[in-house]
Design an enzyme around this catalytic site. Structure first.
Site, PDB file in Angstrom:
ATOM      1  N   ASP A  48      -7.930  -5.634  -4.568  1.00  0.00           N
ATOM      2  CA  ASP A  48      -6.948  -5.905  -3.503  1.00  0.00           C
ATOM      3  C   ASP A  48      -7.016  -7.351  -3.020  1.00  0.00           C
ATOM      4  O   ASP A  48      -6.941  -7.625  -1.820  1.00  0.00           O
ATOM      5  CB  ASP A  48      -7.105  -4.932  -2.315  1.00  0.00           C
ATOM      6  CG  ASP A  48      -6.043  -5.169  -1.243  1.00  0.00           C
ATOM      7  OD1 ASP A  48      -4.902  -5.503  -1.609  1.00  0.00           O
ATOM      8  OD2 ASP A  48      -6.363  -5.041  -0.041  1.00  0.00           O
ATOM      9  N   GLU A 108       0.831  -1.203   0.000  1.00  0.00           N
ATOM     10  CA  GLU A 108       0.000   0.000   0.000  1.00  0.00           C
ATOM     11  C   GLU A 108       0.869   1.258   0.000  1.00  0.00           C
ATOM     12  O   GLU A 108       0.362   2.373   0.153  1.00  0.00           O
ATOM     13  CB  GLU A 108      -0.949  -0.020   1.207  1.00  0.00           C
ATOM     14  CG  GLU A 108      -2.197  -0.863   0.988  1.00  0.00           C
ATOM     15  CD  GLU A 108      -1.905  -2.333   0.753  1.00  0.00           C
ATOM     16  OE1 GLU A 108      -1.273  -2.965   1.625  1.00  0.00           O
ATOM     17  OE2 GLU A 108      -2.280  -2.855  -0.310  1.00  0.00           O
ATOM     18  N   ASN A 146      -0.749  -7.844  -3.771  1.00  0.00           N
ATOM     19  CA  ASN A 146      -1.468  -7.032  -4.750  1.00  0.00           C
ATOM     20  C   ASN A 146      -0.546  -6.050  -5.479  1.00  0.00           C
ATOM     21  O   ASN A 146       0.442  -5.591  -4.931  1.00  0.00           O
ATOM     22  CB  ASN A 146      -2.590  -6.252  -4.066  1.00  0.00           C
ATOM     23  CG  ASN A 146      -2.071  -5.363  -2.959  1.00  0.00           C
ATOM     24  OD1 ASN A 146      -1.709  -5.850  -1.892  1.00  0.00           O
ATOM     25  ND2 ASN A 146      -2.000  -4.062  -3.187  1.00  0.00           N
TER      26      ASN A 146
HETATM   27  O1  LIG Z   1       0.479  -5.241   0.777  1.00  0.00           O
HETATM   28  C1  LIG Z   1       1.116  -5.390   1.815  1.00  0.00           C
HETATM   29  O2  LIG Z   1       2.336  -5.240   1.874  1.00  0.00           O
HETATM   30  C2  LIG Z   1       0.370  -5.847   3.021  1.00  0.00           C
HETATM   31  C3  LIG Z   1       0.998  -6.072   4.231  1.00  0.00           C
HETATM   32  C4  LIG Z   1       0.254  -6.568   5.323  1.00  0.00           C
HETATM   33  C5  LIG Z   1       1.038  -6.806   6.559  1.00  0.00           C
HETATM   34  O3  LIG Z   1       2.277  -6.703   6.464  1.00  0.00           O
HETATM   35  O4  LIG Z   1       0.522  -7.070   7.625  1.00  0.00           O
HETATM   36  C6  LIG Z   1      -1.134  -6.815   5.137  1.00  0.00           C
HETATM   37  C7  LIG Z   1      -1.665  -6.548   3.852  1.00  0.00           C
HETATM   38  N1  LIG Z   1      -0.930  -6.067   2.836  1.00  0.00           N
HETATM   39  C8  LIG Z   1      -3.040  -6.816   3.527  1.00  0.00           C
HETATM   40  O5  LIG Z   1      -3.470  -6.600   2.379  1.00  0.00           O
HETATM   41  C9  LIG Z   1      -3.880  -7.367   4.507  1.00  0.00           C
HETATM   42  O6  LIG Z   1      -5.044  -7.674   4.232  1.00  0.00           O
HETATM   43  C10 LIG Z   1      -3.352  -7.605   5.795  1.00  0.00           C
HETATM   44  C11 LIG Z   1      -3.967  -8.124   6.923  1.00  0.00           C
HETATM   45  C12 LIG Z   1      -3.013  -8.140   7.877  1.00  0.00           C
HETATM   46  C13 LIG Z   1      -3.159  -8.621   9.260  1.00  0.00           C
HETATM   47  O7  LIG Z   1      -2.127  -8.873   9.885  1.00  0.00           O
HETATM   48  O8  LIG Z   1      -4.304  -8.767   9.723  1.00  0.00           O
HETATM   49  N2  LIG Z   1      -1.844  -7.669   7.389  1.00  0.00           N
HETATM   50  C14 LIG Z   1      -2.029  -7.337   6.102  1.00  0.00           C
END
Ligand SMILES: O=C(O)c1cc(C(=O)O)c2c(n1)C(=O)C(=O)c1cc(C(=O)O)[nH]c1-2
Length: 578
Positions: free
Chosen positions: A300, A170, A258
């Site tokens: 996403d 993101e 993504n």
């Molecule tokens: O695109 C990314 O780099 C990234 C990192 C992370 C993360 O590092 O926890 C999540 C997500 N995306 C993501 O899309 C997501 O749904 C998500 C849920 C969580 C969580 O720990 O509950 N981390 C992340």
């Protein structure tokens, strides 16, 4: 790694995050079983002193437990005999890292090998600690947090390497997987998810993918030609999930996330190889095969969820399978030796953005009214199922070798998704869509299910409704039970042959997003889980957000959580009474 293999072969230990290298989350222990699990009592508890989302689980190795915490990523070694703290490590990390983390300040846990404990800190430093003393042995910088390259994933030790990924999809971070020497911390290889072949470690003639009903070489520039201009340089495909390893194939398996931004209008093309399943040679990082699940992501549907390796019959044929429950709502069974696509079916009937996966091309067939790209920027596409957090997110599933079924913690959530134009500024969020999420309409009213899945037929066997998403990792045991935690904070154990039969239920101090684990000490089996509400589903509580638009759209649907739980950060360990 011979040491880790030896440690994981002994079910008294919990020596890897998933219990083994196949990501199966299954234990051979059976003292706690379907007949007596209802009698479990709390043996001991431990507070980490941190009040944010607690993912992953402790490790248990030969009488010592190693625990981690979310940011600031404390590590504790605890003597099981006395529950005394043997040592504690607390890294000094710049708090400026916190706002660079998309989905709470979680950390998915430690790795262990040959007397060393490996921690992947949020600020992207990967460190090796002396397991006896907690002293720092080496540290290496894996990314630049100022640019949004932070970490939440657990490191994984395979052979003589510690393998780690990167977060920041993101923030426009270009994803990669990297391997470091466990003894020196020296980088051995690094393979990007997108870009020129050489930087991805793709050999155009040898790396294969599934096309036209067969496995074929990807050909030159397989990634570059699916991006417009230089967009790939800020193109995402981060790698923050769980990794698995097959010794016989010498391969590591994982998923890429993504493409950046969430506004598809800014990145026409398939955006390869984001949203893909990867097989890489552990020694060289060379890509054996790669398969893209969601070409040109418009929702996403990040592809990092774990790859579970299991040797099962698929359509009557003994198969070295890789089973993957993707965010996009399809569960995939592939032949892990060559990446051939065998099964791709919905694992939640609510999934509506695609009718099916075309088995010849491997491409999902998108329903046009749910195409956020077709509807265009600044148009709110309503009723897309699943929501961006997927039919499953990071919460890992378990495989049971007795029932041959997969036990899958799932989300039952839909969304409205409105993309908008966003300019890239280094180190700033690069999101490009507004979301709101809510329980799947016309269903049981809850936001989750715990299901069993047959990866050969691609069918749900049983589904147990839950009020909130099941954001906790599952465990199955030879004692006939399957256990998982809920966001309200309950640890539940069910009969693995009939998951609607709840055998044990206990309310822990906070919501559970950690993974259930088990071990044996002095002839007694213990079963434990972290509680501590957070992660993306619990971000509203963990980060004190109030408006639906905050927390990337996850606040609204989970607002009711505050009627059930509060912030926390503790481990609860159960056992049978004497
Ligand atoms: O695109 C990314 O780099 C990234 C990192 C992370 C993360 O590092 O926890 C999540 C997500 N995306 C993501 O899309 C997501 O749904 C998500 C849920 C969580 C969580 O720990 O509950 N981390 C992340």
């Amino acid at each position: 790694n011979a040491d880790v293999e030896k440690l994981t072969a002994n079910p008294k230990n919990w020596a890897m995050q998933a219990g083994d290298m196949y990501n199966q989350r299954h234990s051979q222990l059976k003292q706690i079983n379907a007949g007596n699990v209802g009698k479990m009592q709390v043996a001991w508890t431990f507070s980490t002193g941190v009040l944010r989302g607690h993912e992953g689980s402790p490790l248990v190795i030969d009488g010592t437990m190693y625990l981690h915490s979310p940011f600031p990523n404390k590590v504790f070694a605890i003597e099981l005999e006395t529950q005394k703290i043997i040592w504690k490590y607390e890294p000094k990390q710049d708090p400026a890292v916190i706002p660079q983390m998309c989905c709470d300040t979680v950390n998915r846990g430690l790795a262990y090998a040959e007397g060393k404990v490996f921690l992947q800190q949020a600020d992207s430093n990967l460190v090796a600690l002396d397991a006896k003393t907690g002293k720092l042995i080496w540290t290496v910088k894996n990314g630049d947090p100022k640019l949004g390259a932070v970490n939440t994933n657990a490191p994984h030790v395979f052979k003589d390497k510690v393998i780690t990924g990167i977060s920041g999809g993101e923030w426009g971070v270009r994803g990669f997987l990297a391997a470091y020497d466990i003894n020196t911390g020296k980088q051995v290889w690094k393979g990007y998810s997108v870009g020129p072949d050489a930087e991805m470690l793709i050999d155009p003639a040898k790396t294969t993918t599934w096309t036209d009903g067969a496995v074929k070489p990807v050909g030159p520039d397989s990634s570059l030609k699916t991006w417009k201009g230089d967009q790939w340089k800020i193109g995402g495909g981060t790698t923050w999930g769980w990794f698995s390893y097959d010794k016989a194939l010498n391969s590591v398996f994982y998923g890429s996330g993504n493409p950046s931004t969430w506004n598809p209008a800014q990145r026409p093309g398939d955006n390869k190889w984001t949203m893909s399943i990867w097989s890489r040679d552990v020694d060289t990082g060379k890509v054996n095969w790669v398969y893209q699940m969601t070409p040109y992501d418009e929702w996403d549907f990040d592809g990092v969820n774990e790859m579970i390796l299991a040797d099962i019959n698929v359509k009557g044929k003994p198969t070295k399978a890789l089973v993957h429950f993707d965010r996009n709502g399809f569960a995939y069974t592939l032949d892990r030796t060559n990446g051939a696509l065998l099964v791709a079916q919905k694992y939640d009937p609510a999934v509506n953005w695609a009718t099916h996966v075309d088995m010849k091309t491997g491409r999902p067939q998108v329903v046009s009214k749910y195409s956020t790209a077709q509807n265009g920027p600044d148009v709110n596409t309503k009723g897309v199922c699943p929501a961006a957090l997927g039919t499953k997110d990071q919460q890992p599933a378990a495989f049971d070798p007795d029932t041959k079924l997969f036990y899958v913690p799932t989300n039952h959530v839909c969304m409205d998704y409105e993309p908008f134009a966003v300019e890239y500024t280094a180190g700033q969020p690069y999101v490009g869509a507004t979301l709101s999420m809510y329980p799947a309409p016309g269903s049981h009213g809850g936001m989750g299910n715990f299901i069993t899945w047959d990866a050969s037929s691609g069918k749900i066997v049983q589904s147990k409704a839950e009020k909130f998403s099941v954001w906790s990792g599952a465990l199955t045991t030879a004692g006939g039970i399957a256990c998982y935690g809920t966001l309200e904070g309950y640890l539940k154990c069910v009969d693995k042959k009939n998951i609607s039969k709840e055998l044990f239920k206990f309310k822990t101090p906070s919501g559970i997003i950690g993974n259930v684990f088990t071990y044996e000490y002095k002839g007694k089996q213990y079963l434990g889980v972290f509680s501590g509400i957070g992660g993306w589903a619990g971000i509203g509580m963990a980060a004190g957000l109030e408006k639906d638009q905050e927390g990337l759209g996850a606040v609204g649907g989970y607002r009711e959580l505050s009627q059930y739980t509060e912030l926390g950060g503790s481990l609860t360990v159960f056992t049978l009474p004497n």
